[in-house]
Design a protein around this motif. Structure first.
Motif, PDB file in Angstrom:
ATOM      1  N   MET A   1      -1.563  -2.193  -8.233  1.00 15.60           N
ATOM      2  CA  MET A   1      -0.458  -0.967  -8.469  1.00 15.60           C
ATOM      3  C   MET A   1       0.274  -1.776 -10.311  1.00 15.60           C
ATOM      4  O   MET A   1       0.542  -0.635 -10.713  1.00 15.60           O
ATOM      5  CB  MET A   1       0.963  -1.341  -7.809  1.00 15.60           C
ATOM      6  CG  MET A   1       0.790  -0.693  -6.187  1.00 15.60           C
ATOM      7  SD  MET A   1       2.414  -0.845  -5.675  1.00 15.60           S
ATOM      8  CE  MET A   1       2.321  -2.730  -5.220  1.00 15.60           C
ATOM      9  N   GLN A   2      -0.864  -2.555 -10.010  1.00 12.44           N
ATOM     10  CA  GLN A   2      -0.798  -3.513 -11.939  1.00 12.44           C
ATOM     11  C   GLN A   2      -1.642  -2.228 -12.462  1.00 12.44           C
ATOM     12  O   GLN A   2      -1.691  -2.505 -13.618  1.00 12.44           O
ATOM     13  CB  GLN A   2      -1.833  -4.462 -11.684  1.00 12.44           C
ATOM     14  CG  GLN A   2      -3.052  -4.871 -11.296  1.00 12.44           C
ATOM     15  CD  GLN A   2      -3.052  -4.767 -10.041  1.00 12.44           C
ATOM     16  OE1 GLN A   2      -2.369  -4.954  -9.309  1.00 12.44           O
ATOM     17  NE2 GLN A   2      -4.104  -5.157  -9.393  1.00 12.44           N
ATOM     18  N   GLY A  29      -0.885  -8.307  -8.620  1.00 11.34           N
ATOM     19  CA  GLY A  29      -0.786  -7.570  -7.502  1.00 11.34           C
ATOM     20  C   GLY A  29       0.308  -7.531  -7.253  1.00 11.34           C
ATOM     21  O   GLY A  29       1.730  -7.841  -7.818  1.00 11.34           O
ATOM     22  N   TYR A  30       0.188  -7.663  -5.759  1.00  5.19           N
ATOM     23  CA  TYR A  30       0.527  -7.294  -5.280  1.00  5.19           C
ATOM     24  C   TYR A  30       0.941  -9.077  -4.305  1.00  5.19           C
ATOM     25  O   TYR A  30       0.157  -9.594  -3.964  1.00  5.19           O
ATOM     26  CB  TYR A  30       0.654  -7.160  -2.998  1.00  5.19           C
ATOM     27  CG  TYR A  30       1.121  -6.238  -2.283  1.00  5.19           C
ATOM     28  CD1 TYR A  30       2.280  -4.868  -2.122  1.00  5.19           C
ATOM     29  CD2 TYR A  30       1.564  -7.375  -1.018  1.00  5.19           C
ATOM     30  CE1 TYR A  30       3.071  -4.718  -1.043  1.00  5.19           C
ATOM     31  CE2 TYR A  30       2.365  -7.077  -0.305  1.00  5.19           C
ATOM     32  CZ  TYR A  30       2.747  -6.008  -0.433  1.00  5.19           C
ATOM     33  OH  TYR A  30       3.996  -5.642   0.846  1.00  5.19           O
ATOM     34  N   THR A  58      -5.213  -4.478  -1.206  1.00 10.15           N
ATOM     35  CA  THR A  58      -4.367  -4.855  -2.261  1.00 10.15           C
ATOM     36  C   THR A  58      -4.636  -5.672  -2.916  1.00 10.15           C
ATOM     37  O   THR A  58      -5.962  -7.105  -2.208  1.00 10.15           O
ATOM     38  CB  THR A  58      -2.979  -4.661  -2.101  1.00 10.15           C
ATOM     39  OG1 THR A  58      -2.064  -4.612  -3.197  1.00 10.15           O
ATOM     40  CG2 THR A  58      -2.756  -5.421  -0.966  1.00 10.15           C
ATOM     41  N   THR A  88      -4.271 -11.118 -10.684  1.00  7.73           N
ATOM     42  CA  THR A  88      -4.633 -11.043  -8.739  1.00  7.73           C
ATOM     43  C   THR A  88      -4.907 -12.147  -8.008  1.00  7.73           C
ATOM     44  O   THR A  88      -5.251 -12.908  -9.326  1.00  7.73           O
ATOM     45  CB  THR A  88      -5.224  -9.610  -9.639  1.00  7.73           C
ATOM     46  OG1 THR A  88      -6.264 -10.605  -9.009  1.00  7.73           O
ATOM     47  CG2 THR A  88      -5.082  -8.229  -9.510  1.00  7.73           C
ATOM     48  N   PRO A 143       0.254   3.927  -2.661  1.00 11.40           N
ATOM     49  CA  PRO A 143      -1.027   4.039  -4.209  1.00 11.40           C
ATOM     50  C   PRO A 143      -1.643   2.405  -3.350  1.00 11.40           C
ATOM     51  O   PRO A 143      -3.258   3.319  -3.132  1.00 11.40           O
ATOM     52  CB  PRO A 143      -0.797   2.843  -5.037  1.00 11.40           C
ATOM     53  CG  PRO A 143       1.011   3.541  -5.508  1.00 11.40           C
ATOM     54  CD  PRO A 143       1.417   3.599  -3.487  1.00 11.40           C
ATOM     55  N   THR A 144      -1.968   2.081  -2.180  1.00 13.53           N
ATOM     56  CA  THR A 144      -1.730   1.236  -1.401  1.00 13.53           C
ATOM     57  C   THR A 144      -2.959   1.402  -0.521  1.00 13.53           C
ATOM     58  O   THR A 144      -4.561   2.044  -0.363  1.00 13.53           O
ATOM     59  CB  THR A 144      -1.379  -0.185  -1.195  1.00 13.53           C
ATOM     60  OG1 THR A 144      -1.019  -0.671  -1.746  1.00 13.53           O
ATOM     61  CG2 THR A 144      -2.260  -0.983   0.295  1.00 13.53           C
ATOM     62  N   ALA A 149      -5.088  -0.101  -5.133  1.00 14.45           N
ATOM     63  CA  ALA A 149      -4.159  -1.056  -5.951  1.00 14.45           C
ATOM     64  C   ALA A 149      -5.305  -2.341  -5.036  1.00 14.45           C
ATOM     65  O   ALA A 149      -4.756  -3.558  -5.366  1.00 14.45           O
ATOM     66  CB  ALA A 149      -3.222  -1.335  -4.852  1.00 14.45           C
ATOM     67  N   LYS A 150      -6.268  -2.327  -5.277  1.00  9.49           N
ATOM     68  CA  LYS A 150      -7.626  -3.728  -4.947  1.00  9.49           C
ATOM     69  C   LYS A 150      -7.947  -3.835  -6.311  1.00  9.49           C
ATOM     70  O   LYS A 150      -8.856  -4.854  -5.976  1.00  9.49           O
ATOM     71  CB  LYS A 150      -9.036  -2.581  -3.851  1.00  9.49           C
ATOM     72  CG  LYS A 150      -9.263  -1.746  -4.757  1.00  9.49           C
ATOM     73  CD  LYS A 150     -10.199  -1.244  -3.979  1.00  9.49           C
ATOM     74  CE  LYS A 150     -10.836   0.401  -4.591  1.00  9.49           C
ATOM     75  NZ  LYS A 150     -11.346   1.359  -3.412  1.00  9.49           N
TER      76      LYS A 150
END
Length: 179
Positions: A1-2, A29-30, A58, A88, A143-144, A149-150
């Motif tokens: 998501m970043q 990141g997450y 993610t 991340t 988004p994931t 989001a990866k």
């Protein structure tokens, strides 16, 4: 998501740039801490991760790593003026993989249940969660689910000269939260 320009953080960054003030943007990141925050109760009570994220990977990041980057950028703020860093972990994993790692570390079977958005929302409302909060959680994980989001960066390593905390280390460190 970043990496997604449609999230509200991006709009704030644009506004700050327009104001022409010095900035240092630290995107993340997450958060691994979500596992013992809003996901923690389900993990502890029902041995499941219950979130509509599909098979999307993610880039989990420990907030301790983010704090370290913030410290570095504040300590030498001139060096980091008008920079942006994306923090991340060193790998992207999906929630099925997280459940497998948790099963190994916690020595109890944790599974990932991949509910639809409708199933997730109904369950969360049933247990008394606020609808606005539920919608934010769905928005974070959409988004994931789409595979957006990866992304992985090396910004943490460049700034700290070490590897980010792994998801397995995080789970070991916070094991007591789920058992």
């Amino acid at each position: 998501m970043q990496f997604l320009p449609f999230i509200h953080h991006f709009k704030n960054e644009k506004m700050l740039k327009k104001l022409n003030v010095p900035y240092t943007f630290i995107r993340a990141g997450y958060f691994m801490q979500n596992l013992n925050d809003f996901l923690g109760k389900e993990i502890k009570e029902r041995n499941r991760i219950f979130i509509p994220a599909g098979k999307g990977k993610t880039s989990f990041v420990d907030t301790r790593d983010i704090a370290e980057v913030v410290y570095i950028t504040i300590r030498d703020s001139q060096k980091h003026h008008n920079q942006k860093y994306v923090i991340t972990g060193d790998q992207a994993v999906d929630f099925y993989e997280v459940a497998t790692i948790m099963t190994e570390v916690l020595e109890t079977n944790i599974h990932y249940e991949n509910p639809s958005v409708k199933e997730f929302k109904e369950f969360m409302l049933q247990i008394g969660e606020n609808e606005a909060f539920i919608n934010v959680v769905i928005g974070i994980h959409f988004p994931t689910k789409l595979g957006l989001a990866k992304g992985i960066t090396q910004d943490f390593e460049k700034l700290t000269h070490k590897q980010p905390i792994s998801i397995k280390t995080y789970i070991r460190d916070y094991k007591a939260n789920w058992i």
